[in-house]
Design a protein around this motif. Structure first.
Motif, PDB file in Angstrom:
ATOM      1  N   SER A 222      62.143  -0.790   6.445  1.00 31.44           N
ATOM      2  CA  SER A 222      62.427  -0.882   7.671  1.00 31.44           C
ATOM      3  C   SER A 222      61.263  -0.337   8.557  1.00 31.44           C
ATOM      4  CB  SER A 222      63.689  -0.263   8.209  1.00 31.44           C
ATOM      5  OG  SER A 222      63.811  -0.396   9.780  1.00 31.44           O
TER       6      SER A 222
ATOM      7  N   GLN B  83      58.718  -2.635  11.123  1.00 31.61           N
ATOM      8  CA  GLN B  83      58.372  -2.099  12.475  1.00 31.61           C
ATOM      9  C   GLN B  83      56.784  -2.046  12.513  1.00 31.61           C
ATOM     10  OE1 GLN B  83      60.272   1.602  13.408  1.00 31.61           O
ATOM     11  NE2 GLN B  83      59.276   1.887  15.207  1.00 31.61           N
TER      12      GLN B  83
ATOM     13  N   THR C 220      66.461  -2.656  12.095  1.00 30.49           N
ATOM     14  CA  THR C 220      66.194  -1.563  12.597  1.00 30.49           C
ATOM     15  C   THR C 220      67.892  -0.985  12.967  1.00 30.49           C
ATOM     16  OG1 THR C 220      64.175  -1.930  13.444  1.00 30.49           O
ATOM     17  CG2 THR C 220      65.285  -0.076  14.477  1.00 30.49           C
TER      18      THR C 220
ATOM     19  N   SER D 161      63.296  -7.871  12.559  1.00 29.47           N
ATOM     20  CA  SER D 161      62.977  -6.639  12.871  1.00 29.47           C
ATOM     21  C   SER D 161      64.213  -5.872  13.446  1.00 29.47           C
ATOM     22  CB  SER D 161      61.779  -6.388  13.387  1.00 29.47           C
ATOM     23  OG  SER D 161      61.358  -5.193  13.759  1.00 29.47           O
ATOM     24  N   GLN D 162      64.636  -6.420  14.464  1.00 31.70           N
ATOM     25  CA  GLN D 162      65.461  -5.846  15.411  1.00 31.70           C
ATOM     26  C   GLN D 162      66.910  -5.409  14.733  1.00 31.70           C
ATOM     27  OE1 GLN D 162      65.644  -8.627  18.830  1.00 31.70           O
ATOM     28  NE2 GLN D 162      63.762  -7.447  19.982  1.00 31.70           N
TER      29      GLN D 162
END
Length: 290
Positions: free
Chosen positions: A223, A227, A50, A46-47
């Motif tokens: 994305s 999130q 993003t 996820s990081q």
């Protein structure tokens, strides 16, 4: 001083409670292990996703019109507090509700709508004056990507259609078993990384195929859904960690209380025996006096 029967009943009651809290601690520990594995595996993906999204969108410079990044005058705000369905997890739920109220105060004068996720948030906000979106309150009954994706798509579509100008997620971020941090995270509009000159750590040059526009159109919605999914997984792991900690403390407190109650029981028993002996001696002396 309490009589023996009352103290004995209290000891039995505390012992039963201790067995329950000990069992709940073990169940929470088992659930935490699975929930922790999910969030630990999801968080790096996820990081990075993003980060790539922010870099590409920040470098677009008007080439792509990103609907989810449109910053409008804030008139309608959607707040998504994420709590648990059950209690007995310390201040886990109350911290999210307090943080949600802070967000509401920060947007005083705006039209506030609440989309609670989790029965505890639903139970609290349905008593308040704010409009509710309650269709997704039961997401924790089945923590899989598809129902969570549907909730994220609902929020994203509502933002694009202009129903809301600002969307905030409020949830507990999992750090470890004993630590959960309350996060107030801007979900929409997506934030962009501002250029910092020659700082290559914040801005990276990507080779984009087939085109920047196409990648952004595909990457942005995915994305955002990831999130949203990560926030649910964070909250789920935090819940089990908070419950495990709370039940561990409750078990320890029950042990301390049992220790004190047994001491009171023994003193009361000794006092009763002493009184009986005194009564017997007094009766014997009375008979001898005759």
């Amino acid at each position: 001083m309490a009589n023996l029967k009352e103290v004995k009943e209290r000891i039995n009651s505390v012992s039963s409670t201790q067995q329950i809290t000990k069992a709940m601690k073990m169940v929470a520990a088992a659930k935490l292990r699975r929930a922790q594995e999910k969030i630990v595996q999801m968080r790096p993906y996820s990081q990075k996703l993003t980060s790539i999204l922010n870099n590409i969108s920040s470098g677009a410079e008007g080439v792509a019109d990103i609907a989810y990044a449109q910053e409008r005058s804030v008139a309608n705000v959607l707040i998504v507090p994420i709590t648990s369905d059950k209690g007995l997890c310390g201040a886990f739920n109350s911290n999210v509700i307090k943080a949600s109220n802070v967000v509401i105060q920060d947007h005083e004068g705006k039209a506030i709508t609440v989309m609670p996720i989790g029965k505890k948030a639903m139970d609290f906000f349905k008593k308040q004056e704010y409009p509710l979106i309650f269709e997704y309150a039961g997401l924790f009954e089945n923590i899989t990507f598809d129902p969570i994706k549907a909730a994220a798509e609902f929020v994203m579509d509502a933002f694009v259609n202009g129903e809301y100008d600002h969307v905030v997620l409020v949830y507990n971020q999992f750090k470890n078993v004993a630590t959960q941090l309350v996060v107030k995270e801007q979900f929409l509009p997506i934030s962009k990384i501002e250029s910092e000159g020659d700082d290559n750590k914040s801005q990276q040059d990507y080779i984009v195929e087939p085109s920047r526009d196409y990648i952004i159109e595909e990457l942005v919605p995915n994305s955002l859904k990831i999130q949203f999914y990560k926030a649910i997984l964070d909250s789920n792991a935090s819940e089990h960690g908070a419950r495990m900690t709370a039940m561990s403390k409750a078990t320890d407190n029950a042990a301390d209380l049992l220790k004190d109650l047994k001491l009171v029981y023994n003193r009361t028993r000794q006092a009763a025996i002493t009184n009986e002996i005194l009564e017997i001696v007094a009766g014997a002396n009375a008979l001898e006096g005759k």
